[in-house]
Design an enzyme around this catalytic site. Structure first.
Site, PDB file in Angstrom:
ATOM      1  N   SER A  21     -30.797 -27.086  21.641  1.00 19.68           N
ATOM      2  CA  SER A  21     -32.026 -26.402  22.065  1.00 19.68           C
ATOM      3  C   SER A  21     -33.134 -27.434  22.305  1.00 19.68           C
ATOM      4  CB  SER A  21     -32.399 -25.351  21.014  1.00 19.68           C
ATOM      5  OG  SER A  21     -33.367 -24.468  21.520  1.00 19.68           O
ATOM      6  N   ASP A  62     -26.842 -15.889  24.496  1.00 17.31           N
ATOM      7  CA  ASP A  62     -27.996 -16.572  23.893  1.00 17.31           C
ATOM      8  C   ASP A  62     -29.268 -15.847  24.335  1.00 17.31           C
ATOM      9  OD1 ASP A  62     -30.144 -18.390  23.487  1.00 17.31           O
ATOM     10  OD2 ASP A  62     -28.730 -20.071  23.481  1.00 17.31           O
ATOM     11  N   HIS A 109     -27.287 -18.355  20.029  1.00 13.99           N
ATOM     12  CA  HIS A 109     -28.034 -19.622  19.942  1.00 13.99           C
ATOM     13  C   HIS A 109     -27.896 -20.273  18.561  1.00 13.99           C
ATOM     14  CE1 HIS A 109     -31.003 -22.206  21.887  1.00 13.99           C
ATOM     15  NE2 HIS A 109     -31.788 -22.186  20.828  1.00 13.99           N
TER      16      HIS A 109
END
EC number: 3.1.2.12
Lengths: 279, 279
Positions: free
Chosen positions: A148, A224, A257
């Site tokens: 991320s 996600d 995620h």
């Protein structure tokens, strides 16, 4: 450097450490896994950069990297995601996506963040020197990965120092911070309104501007929740296609995620790194 | 049963669930990993019992079991370690080793614990029925493992229902609760001062009294801070030797009592279970 904890795991040693950082002006914590190795060996080093809200601890506890690192003979280093402590500025509203836990791997130019938020120099210069000095590491064999916001860090650092990091990969990275809300808030807040200074900290812009790597590996879950608004892997795919930059982008069906996603593909990423670090 | 969360991991689904328990009279939480499998398949089930202070979440986040369970086709179920909530009695001083988070896998006979602390019946009867009903599980193929207090649970339950659990193993188990402080406090507090009732909940006593299994696997770190006072694997080794009970007890050099230890050997335990569940 202070040893906070060491524990045996998967035949090696998982340690937590802290040190007073020259760059950030704060005490910084990080973790290092050293796999089983022969006395006197110098081992390749994989850098793992974490995402928003994380410390070194998230991947250390949930990343499931030690089995593969032990098998492949890789050191894994996990830095924190921002400076912390007394006197370190935070987001005015205490938001999760800016300030503490959200350093975005840049050297801030704007008040009140400039004095302490120097994660770019910390992660690319100060901490590598400390690791090379204190651990059985081979500085000629380093690679970098992240998740991320940390995927953004891994891509931008890897693209900038293509001669230093032999492998670059990411899990669900922010590929174009200049074009998404998380990145616009962070780059604006840390670097200022002049967007020309943002391009060095935007993987898509770096590729457009000529940065190249031998290859790139990215895994992205299609469930996600940040995919469409913040991550936008299609922008990376398009920039790589236009530039002739090799990219393996794998859309992983049903994955989100979280570390449940990261841990699933961690072993494959480490194997991919190990192949490139062995040369 | 209520689905609290589900997330894709290692090709399967890691879920968190809760249900109102008939045995404990409380809402109980547990986690289940279902590996990738063919439509209509009935999969073997491994039970993992956790240690003092834990919930289902510790092993779910840090146990590193999903890679092996996915590869081997095993469901893994992790129950909580005690009843919780309004009206559930706790240790008078709020100690970590009795009361909440420390049910010791017995049905309590003593006030004020008897009404809710029924972890033996919960783990051996109520939850297996629910899992068999709600998941693609094969009740004819079950096995059990656990850590510390949960190792005690796995050993005593496995020895008691030798026809039901095809494999029994433990990480750093409390092998003789009647002879160590944690166990004496728990068995005294839940079952009462009459020690004759304790023997059914003491693995060493059960073996002395004639309980047998085809084999047993135990890993124990030699740097475990609870080794000498609370765990005492030598008592299990001696009981097994005297009784002719096969035991593989592996002292693991440098390992402590944490999930860094458990996760190191989790894959080997699951492989050992899978061999016995395949028959």
């Amino acid at each position: 450097m202070k040893t906070v904890s060491t524990v045996r795991s998967h035949g090696g040693v998982q340690g937590g450490y802290s040190h007073p950082s020259r760059e950030t002006g704060t005490e910084m914590t990080f973790s290092v896994f050293v796999p089983p190795h022969a006395e006197g060996a110098a081992l390749p080093v994989v850098w793992y950069l974490s995402g928003l809200t994380c410390t070194h601890a998230n991947v250390t506890e949930k990343g499931e990297f030690r089995a593969a690192c032990a098998e492949l003979g890789l050191i894994l280093v996990a830095p924190d995601t921002s400076p912390r402590g007394e006197g370190v500025a935070d987001d005015a509203q205490g938001a999760y996506d800016f300030g503490l836990g959200a350093g975005f791997y840049v050297d801030a130019m704007q008040p009140p963040f400039a004095p302490h938020y120097r994660m770019w120099s910390y992660v690319t210069e100060e901490l590598p020197a400390l690791v090379a000095d204190q651990f059985p590491a081979d500085p000629a064999r380093q690679s970098i990965m992240g998740h991320s916001m940390g995927g953004h860090g891994a891509l931008t650092i890897g693209l900038t120092f293509a001669d230093r990091y032999r492998a670059v990969s990411a899990f669900a990275p922010i590929v174009a911070p200049s074009q998404v809300p998380w990145g616009q808030k962070a780059l604006g807040g840390y670097l200022g309104v002049d967007r020309s200074g943002w391009r060095r900290h935007d993987a898509v812009a770096l590729i457009e501007d000529g940065a190249r790597l031998p290859d790139l590996l990215v895994d992205q879950g299609d469930a996600d929740p940040f995919l469409a608004e913040q991550l936008r892997p299609e922008l990376l795919a398009e920039a790589c296609r236009s530039a002739g930059q090799p990219l393996t982008l794998r859309m992983q069906p049903g994955y989100d995620h979280s570390y449940y996603f990261i841990s699933t593909f961690m072993g494959e990423h480490l194997r991919w790194h190990a192949e490139r670090l062995a040369v």
